[in-house]
Design a protein around this motif. Structure first.
Motif, PDB file in Angstrom:
ATOM      1  N   GLY A 160       0.796  -1.222   0.000  1.00 17.40           N
ATOM      2  CA  GLY A 160       0.000   0.000   0.000  1.00 17.40           C
ATOM      3  C   GLY A 160       0.826   1.269   0.000  1.00 17.40           C
ATOM      4  N   ALA A 161       2.154   1.137  -0.113  1.00 21.08           N
ATOM      5  CA  ALA A 161       3.020   2.316  -0.095  1.00 21.08           C
ATOM      6  C   ALA A 161       2.880   3.131  -1.374  1.00 21.08           C
ATOM      7  CB  ALA A 161       4.478   1.883   0.083  1.00 21.08           C
ATOM      8  N   VAL A 162       3.203   4.418  -1.250  1.00 15.75           N
ATOM      9  CA  VAL A 162       3.286   5.311  -2.415  1.00 15.75           C
ATOM     10  C   VAL A 162       4.760   5.572  -2.681  1.00 15.75           C
ATOM     11  CG1 VAL A 162       2.700   7.552  -3.382  1.00 15.75           C
ATOM     12  CG2 VAL A 162       1.061   6.360  -1.920  1.00 15.75           C
ATOM     13  N   ILE A 163       5.215   5.198  -3.871  1.00 20.11           N
ATOM     14  CA  ILE A 163       6.628   5.277  -4.246  1.00 20.11           C
ATOM     15  C   ILE A 163       6.788   6.373  -5.290  1.00 20.11           C
ATOM     16  CG2 ILE A 163       8.598   3.994  -5.154  1.00 20.11           C
ATOM     17  CD1 ILE A 163       7.057   1.404  -4.354  1.00 20.11           C
ATOM     18  N   TYR A 164       7.614   7.356  -5.001  1.00 21.77           N
ATOM     19  CA  TYR A 164       7.831   8.500  -5.892  1.00 21.77           C
ATOM     20  C   TYR A 164       8.988   8.194  -6.830  1.00 21.77           C
ATOM     21  CZ  TYR A 164       8.452  13.482  -7.166  1.00 21.77           C
ATOM     22  OH  TYR A 164       8.551  14.682  -7.837  1.00 21.77           O
ATOM     23  N   GLN A 165       8.694   8.118  -8.124  1.00 22.87           N
ATOM     24  CA  GLN A 165       9.741   7.786  -9.097  1.00 22.87           C
ATOM     25  C   GLN A 165      10.540   9.015  -9.483  1.00 22.87           C
ATOM     26  OE1 GLN A 165       8.578   6.377 -12.997  1.00 22.87           O
ATOM     27  NE2 GLN A 165      10.706   6.249 -13.679  1.00 22.87           N
ATOM     28  N   ILE A 166      11.852   8.890  -9.355  1.00 18.56           N
ATOM     29  CA  ILE A 166      12.776   9.963  -9.724  1.00 18.56           C
ATOM     30  C   ILE A 166      13.583   9.531 -10.933  1.00 18.56           C
ATOM     31  CG2 ILE A 166      14.776  11.310  -8.972  1.00 18.56           C
ATOM     32  CD1 ILE A 166      13.748  10.933  -6.097  1.00 18.56           C
ATOM     33  N   TYR A 167      13.559  10.357 -11.963  1.00 18.72           N
ATOM     34  CA  TYR A 167      14.408  10.163 -13.137  1.00 18.72           C
ATOM     35  C   TYR A 167      15.609  11.087 -12.928  1.00 18.72           C
ATOM     36  CZ  TYR A 167      15.385   9.092 -18.043  1.00 18.72           C
ATOM     37  OH  TYR A 167      15.948   8.628 -19.216  1.00 18.72           O
ATOM     38  N   PRO A 168      16.726  10.566 -12.401  1.00 19.16           N
ATOM     39  CA  PRO A 168      17.800  11.440 -11.908  1.00 19.16           C
ATOM     40  C   PRO A 168      18.310  12.462 -12.915  1.00 19.16           C
ATOM     41  CG  PRO A 168      18.165   9.191 -11.156  1.00 19.16           C
ATOM     42  CD  PRO A 168      17.018   9.139 -12.130  1.00 19.16           C
ATOM     43  N   GLY A 204      26.267  21.678 -12.611  1.00 16.27           N
ATOM     44  CA  GLY A 204      26.339  22.684 -13.658  1.00 16.27           C
ATOM     45  C   GLY A 204      26.578  22.150 -15.047  1.00 16.27           C
ATOM     46  N   ASP A 205      26.260  20.865 -15.277  1.00 16.71           N
ATOM     47  CA  ASP A 205      26.477  20.307 -16.605  1.00 16.71           C
ATOM     48  C   ASP A 205      25.159  20.065 -17.353  1.00 16.71           C
ATOM     49  OD1 ASP A 205      25.487  18.197 -15.149  1.00 16.71           O
ATOM     50  OD2 ASP A 205      27.201  16.864 -15.454  1.00 16.71           O
ATOM     51  N   GLY A 206      24.046  20.483 -16.760  1.00 18.48           N
ATOM     52  CA  GLY A 206      22.748  20.320 -17.426  1.00 18.48           C
ATOM     53  C   GLY A 206      22.128  18.958 -17.232  1.00 18.48           C
ATOM     54  N   ILE A 207      22.750  18.109 -16.397  1.00 22.52           N
ATOM     55  CA  ILE A 207      22.250  16.761 -16.140  1.00 22.52           C
ATOM     56  C   ILE A 207      22.050  16.605 -14.638  1.00 22.52           C
ATOM     57  CG2 ILE A 207      22.775  14.289 -16.262  1.00 22.52           C
ATOM     58  CD1 ILE A 207      24.455  14.898 -18.766  1.00 22.52           C
ATOM     59  N   GLY A 208      20.879  16.118 -14.239  1.00 26.58           N
ATOM     60  CA  GLY A 208      20.603  15.907 -12.832  1.00 26.58           C
ATOM     61  C   GLY A 208      21.543  14.888 -12.217  1.00 26.58           C
ATOM     62  N   ASP A 209      21.699  14.914 -10.907  1.00 27.53           N
ATOM     63  CA  ASP A 209      22.666  14.057 -10.231  1.00 27.53           C
ATOM     64  C   ASP A 209      22.147  13.645  -8.861  1.00 27.53           C
ATOM     65  OD1 ASP A 209      23.326  16.408  -8.537  1.00 27.53           O
ATOM     66  OD2 ASP A 209      24.299  17.123 -10.367  1.00 27.53           O
ATOM     67  N   LEU A 210      22.893  12.766  -8.195  1.00 26.47           N
ATOM     68  CA  LEU A 210      22.465  12.258  -6.887  1.00 26.47           C
ATOM     69  C   LEU A 210      22.461  13.348  -5.824  1.00 26.47           C
ATOM     70  CD1 LEU A 210      24.151   8.732  -6.712  1.00 26.47           C
ATOM     71  CD2 LEU A 210      21.852   9.349  -7.491  1.00 26.47           C
ATOM     72  N   GLN A 211      23.407  14.276  -5.888  1.00 27.53           N
ATOM     73  CA  GLN A 211      23.388  15.385  -4.938  1.00 27.53           C
ATOM     74  C   GLN A 211      22.114  16.197  -5.108  1.00 27.53           C
ATOM     75  OE1 GLN A 211      25.568  16.161  -2.317  1.00 27.53           O
ATOM     76  NE2 GLN A 211      23.833  17.503  -1.855  1.00 27.53           N
ATOM     77  N   GLY A 212      21.642  16.315  -6.334  1.00 25.67           N
ATOM     78  CA  GLY A 212      20.393  17.020  -6.574  1.00 25.67           C
ATOM     79  C   GLY A 212      19.214  16.340  -5.907  1.00 25.67           C
ATOM     80  N   VAL A 213      19.215  15.014  -5.914  1.00 29.97           N
ATOM     81  CA  VAL A 213      18.157  14.276  -5.229  1.00 29.97           C
ATOM     82  C   VAL A 213      18.245  14.537  -3.726  1.00 29.97           C
ATOM     83  CG1 VAL A 213      17.178  12.009  -4.756  1.00 29.97           C
ATOM     84  CG2 VAL A 213      18.110  12.509  -7.030  1.00 29.97           C
ATOM     85  N   ILE A 214      19.461  14.497  -3.187  1.00 31.94           N
ATOM     86  CA  ILE A 214      19.648  14.759  -1.757  1.00 31.94           C
ATOM     87  C   ILE A 214      19.114  16.144  -1.400  1.00 31.94           C
ATOM     88  CG2 ILE A 214      21.355  15.099   0.070  1.00 31.94           C
ATOM     89  CD1 ILE A 214      23.125  13.027  -1.399  1.00 31.94           C
ATOM     90  N   ASP A 215      19.439  17.132  -2.227  1.00 29.88           N
ATOM     91  CA  ASP A 215      19.017  18.502  -1.942  1.00 29.88           C
ATOM     92  C   ASP A 215      17.503  18.661  -1.965  1.00 29.88           C
ATOM     93  OD1 ASP A 215      21.672  19.144  -1.746  1.00 29.88           O
ATOM     94  OD2 ASP A 215      21.775  20.298  -3.611  1.00 29.88           O
ATOM     95  N   ARG A 216      16.808  17.760  -2.660  1.00 31.75           N
ATOM     96  CA  ARG A 216      15.350  17.880  -2.788  1.00 31.75           C
ATOM     97  C   ARG A 216      14.602  16.858  -1.927  1.00 31.75           C
ATOM     98  NH1 ARG A 216      14.151  22.853  -4.808  1.00 31.75           N
ATOM     99  NH2 ARG A 216      15.411  23.315  -6.679  1.00 31.75           N
TER     100      ARG A 216
END
Length: 556
Positions: free
Chosen positions: A17-25, A33-45
């Protein structure tokens, strides 16, 4: 340092019954600063994600890869691609997520690797090297043609000639994604070791990509399909893959043996889970089969609700069929992901707040676990890209009949007036549509009536309703475009009515039904004196502990 146990008490069935939020990194948040999302970006959000009241995150692939299929072509199962960060970043992400009460599930692409993977590089060198039988190799037919007529999802034959071995290798997806040979015990052991590596790093579960493709059958031609009907991603009139019945190339009985081995491994790590992606003509049957008992997958999801058709009868049919076939299995449902057109565009709800709220309530009141794709909480529409902006190999191959998956993968808009909508300081890998700025997180957070805040409110409400999380479900006959169902759990009974019509509906209802005082404002139906009144695209939820719902209560 990596850790293998969450810092909070393990609940064995948190996933039910969990709700799982899908992240496309690649498209979530860029911090480098290279225009591509990263793991630090996930941490920050992570604070933002936690504020949605979801239970877990699912990270699409972040492993080293040539990126022919943007990470679903893995060249190293045990590392992080430098464009996304490092293993230390991943360990920190797990730790930070757990500190916020969020579980972490990651994609595992087990049926195939990249052709740049060292295993394949060795396998293709000769017919007698130690890994010669780690992939699916076959001799040509007498006339030099491929061994079978099997088609690849991304177009053309599923067999690719290799001059080193003078044999064909199987690739159900891109040429650069050769299929592993799960009939070889050494391959199974190696794959299980790769899974164990991430379990030891503290992950809480795995989303298993194309899990019914792990084993192939006899090398026989697939028969033609009598009718091309909407289904898995490759089943379309513009794609030869859709012209066959895929009897021999996937969903083989031997796959269950592997799944049981995988489940046994997961059981060594209490509180971990698995959700398999199933693409098949009988995907509901496969979902049921793959989740039966306690020795197979914990849950599966299919493409049945990732349809182009939002007619309530069309949506109700697979749900009812799933309940009839599921037994003690457990489904996972989604209305969007990284492979299909954005929900708002696919179901004709761009800029239509009432429809989007209805679809959210429809998803979150079903029995099963839920996957919510990043941006669905904002109501993002499909980005309309030109051919020269495409990077998805499927879109490039099948243009213009099929425009690929780039339109649902554009970056998250965080700030309406910031450069690149707050996603990156540099030009992003895919363009951000101008209309997405008006749907940015900072804009919707200021509006109490926004879809973002409605999503937060409904998810928070759902957490307080055990009947919606783990309860049984019963569907009533569709009445005047209104889907009616009930959820029951330990004496609690909730009635749910969802009006898919663009005009009000009035239905009979038990006199004992009464609205929930703590329901969010998007639940706007009125229960009075045995009558339910629903506005256009309205939502109603009532508590009815003593009413007899065996009668046909949902009548005009």
């Amino acid at each position: 340092m990596p850790f293998s146990q969450s810092p909070y008490d393990v609940q064995q069935e948190w996933w039910r019954g969990a709700v799982i939020y899908q992240i496309y990194p690649r498209s979530f948040q860029d911090t480098r600063g290279d225009g591509i999302g990263d793991l630090q970006g996930v941490i920050d959000r992570l604070d933002y994600i936690a504020s949605l009241n979801v239970d877990a995150i699912w990270l699409s692939p972040f492993f080293p890869s040539p990126m022919k299929d943007f990470g679903y072509d893995v060249s190293d199962y045990r590392d992080v691609d430098p464009m996304f960060g490092t293993l230390e970043d991943f360990d920190r992400l797990v730790e930070e997520a757990h500190a916020r009460g969020l579980r972490v599930t990651i994609d595992q692409v087990l049926s195939h690797t990249s052709d740049a993977h060292p295993w394949f590089q060795e396998s293709r060198e000769s017919r007698d090297n130690p890994k010669a039988d780690w992939y699916v190799w076959a001799d040509p037919r007498p006339d030099g043609a491929p061994p079978t007529n099997w088609q690849a999802i991304f177009g053309g034959s599923a067999w690719q000639w290799d001059t080193r071995r003078c044999q064909y290798y199987l690739h159900n997806f891109l040429v650069e994604q050769p299929d592993l040979n799960f009939r070889n015990p050494a391959v199974v052991e190696a794959i299980l070791d790769e899974v164990r590596f991430w379990l030891e790093r503290g992950v809480d579960g795995f989303r298993l990509d194309a899990v019914n493709f792990c084993t192939h059958g006899e090398l026989k031609d697939n028969p033609p399909r009598e009718e091309i009907v909407e289904g898995f991603i490759g089943v379309r009139p513009d794609n030869p893959y859709g012209y066959q019945q895929h009897i021999h190339d996937k969903t083989q009985p031997e796959n269950l043996v592997f799944l049981e081995r995988l489940r046994a491994l997961l059981d060594e790590y209490p509180g971990t889970t698995s959700v398999g992606e199933v693409g098949d003509d009988d995907s509901l049957g496969v979902m049921a089969e793959y989740t039966q008992g306690s020795k197979r997958l914990h849950m599966c999801y299919s493409f049945n609700l990732l349809t182009e058709n939002a007619d309530p009868g069309h949506l109700l049919a697979p749900l009812e069929e799933m309940e009839a076939r599921l037994g003690d299995g457990w489904p996972c449902w989604a209305l969007g992901n990284h492979d299909v057109t954005r929900l708002a565009s696919r179901w004709g709800a761009e800029g239509h707040a009432e429809k989007l709220r209805l679809y959210l309530a429809f998803l979150l009141t079903q029995r099963g676990s839920i996957c919510l794709y990043q941006g669905e909480e904002l109501g993002l529409n499909e980005a309309q890209l030109t051919f020269d902006q495409l990077v998805d190999p499927a879109g490039i191959t099948f243009w213009p009949a099929y425009k690929g998956r780039d339109g649902c993968r554009t970056p998250m808009p965080w700030q309406a007036d910031a450069p690149n909508a707050g996603f990156s300081d540099s030009a992003p890998w895919l363009p951000i549509p101008a209309e997405h700025r008006g749907l940015a997180v900072d804009q919707q957070e200021q509006d109490p009536d926004s879809l973002l805040n409605a999503t937060r409110a409904f998810l928070g409400f759902r957490r307080t309703q055990p009947a919606l999380i783990k309860g049984d479900i019963r569907y009533h006959p569709l009445r005047n475009d209104v889907i009616c169902l009930e959820r029951r759990h330990r004496g609690e009974r909730l009635l749910v009515a969802l009006n898919f019509a663009g005009e009000p509906r009035e239905l009979g209802a038990p006199r004992e039904a009464h609205a929930l005082d703590d329901a969010p404002s998007m639940v706007n139906g009125s229960w009075q004196g045995g009558t339910l009144r629903l506005p256009a695209y309205g939502i109603a939820i009532a508590r009815c502990p003593d009413c007899d719902t065996r009668q046909a209560i949902w009548h005009p």
